[in-house]
Write a protein that holds these residues in place. Structure first.
Motif, mmCIF file in Angstrom:
data_model
loop_
_atom_site.group_PDB
_atom_site.id
_atom_site.type_symbol
_atom_site.label_atom_id
_atom_site.label_comp_id
_atom_site.label_asym_id
_atom_site.label_seq_id
_atom_site.Cartn_x
_atom_site.Cartn_y
_atom_site.Cartn_z
ATOM 1 N N LEU A 1 59.099 50.604 30.672
ATOM 2 C CA LEU A 1 58.273 49.629 29.965
ATOM 3 C C LEU A 1 57.796 50.183 28.630
ATOM 4 N N TYR B 1 59.328 41.866 32.495
ATOM 5 C CA TYR B 1 59.388 42.900 31.459
ATOM 6 C C TYR B 1 60.658 43.738 31.560
ATOM 7 N N VAL C 1 57.814 44.898 24.689
ATOM 8 C CA VAL C 1 56.898 43.765 24.784
ATOM 9 C C VAL C 1 55.850 43.913 23.695
#
Length: 346
Positions: free
Chosen positions: A163, A261, A267
């Protein structure tokens, strides 16, 4: 060629001297064969290192004081002494005005060395923002200071293998977020993020998700209008004019809840906790804070000073170690990108 010249020189700040910064720095640098990969230079004092070595009962024999960068030696913990006075570190208390003096000095000296090419990358240990401001440090944190003294436009970018989350706004009270958001600012953030993914992470065609600002991403304007008036126009502008893979705005709760995600390279969140809560929940003690968009590379661990466990020898150094190796990786990726760009021009 001299091997030392090829080894990446990593500069370190002390962070808050009552926090866990020096402890995790020493823990990482003492790991077996880790100094095969980089040469550490701490901007602080040898006495501070010895103080922590003693209270933590650490077996360290390679701490070396240097007075200039010509004295830097591989496989040693090089400590650039930047304080002339004899300091009793045990007497400097948490949240005392004096406690902000030394992390500020460390940061300024380290950044100066970074700009002058004396070090290749910078890893900053955690600081207490209140203590820093006791000494009239006019910047809220590292990111804001670096934006002021380095070239480029900064973007707070939290990174991990699973992430990556960047923030449009950083350290703002929640009530001020909406007024700070505008199409121009969101577009600028997306552009910095897009460029960083290409140059710093070697992602040829990044796919970016943009989060909404309001609950349920406003439910088509029922709960606020930032999505329709600010976020969606920014996305459409880059998607239609540039052909970039920019999608959203997504409701942040369901976006992370259903692991959407995982379908994106990065993001973009609108405000601090919107991005940091899911990031730290999913990656804590492994994630890294990277200041993207600037001319030089700076990373830091994803946690704070941790006064509650400081000086107990139990602080987890994993995030700090990840910060070091991510800085090195980004440095190498930038070199490769520059080489590739030059080869295309020739």
């Amino acid at each position: 060629m001299n091997y030392r010249k090829k080894k990446i020189k990593v500069g370190f700040t002390t962070g808050d001297i009552n926090g866990i910064g020096i402890e995790i720095f020493l823990k990482v640098c003492c790991k077996k064969k880790i100094l095969d990969f980089f040469t550490p230079i701490l901007f602080g004092s040898q006495k501070l290192c010895f103080y922590y070595k003693k209270i933590l009962n650490m077996e360290i024999n390679n701490i070396r004081e240097i007075k200039n960068f010509k004295e830097v030696v591989d496989y040693k913990i090089n400590v650039f002494n930047i304080w002339k006075e004899d300091i009793k570190f045990e007497s400097i208390k948490i949240n005392h005005p004096e406690s902000g003096k030394y992390p500020i000095l460390s940061l300024k000296k380290a950044v100066k060395a970074l700009k002058e090419g004396k070090i290749d990358v910078l890893v900053t240990a955690p600081v207490n923002k209140k203590s820093m401001n006791f000494k009239n440090f006019s910047f809220f944190g590292h990111t804001e200071y670096l934006q002021n003294v380095l070239e480029g436009e900064s973007l707070m970018f939290m990174i991990h293998d699973i992430l990556k989350i960047a923030l449009v706004t950083n350290h703002l009270p929640l009530k001020k977020v909406s007024s700070e958001l505008n199409i121009k600012k969101i577009i600028k953030s997306i552009k910095i993020l897009h460029q960083s993914l290409i140059i710093d992470f070697s992602i040829e065609k990044p796919k970016i998700a943009v989060l909404g600002c309001n609950p349920h991403s406003s439910d088509n304007g029922l709960i606020g209008n930032e999505e329709n008036t600010k976020i969606k126009p920014a996305i459409d502008s880059l998607f239609q004019k540039q052909g970039w893979l920019i999608f959203g705005p997504y409701p942040s709760d369901s976006f992370f809840g259903n692991q959407n995600y995982r379908n994106f390279d990065a993001v973009l969140a609108m405000y601090h906790d919107q991005g940091l809560i899911p990031f730290k929940t999913l990656t804590f003690n492994q994630g890294v804070n990277f200041t993207a968009g600037l001319s030089h590379i700076r990373t830091s661990p994803d946690h704070g000073v941790a006064y509650d466990i400081a000086k107990k020898g139990i602080a987890n150094e994993n995030s700090f170690e990840e910060a070091i190796f991510n800085a090195i990786k980004i440095f190498k990726n930038r070199k490769e990108y520059m080489k590739f760009s030059l080869s295309r021009l020739s």
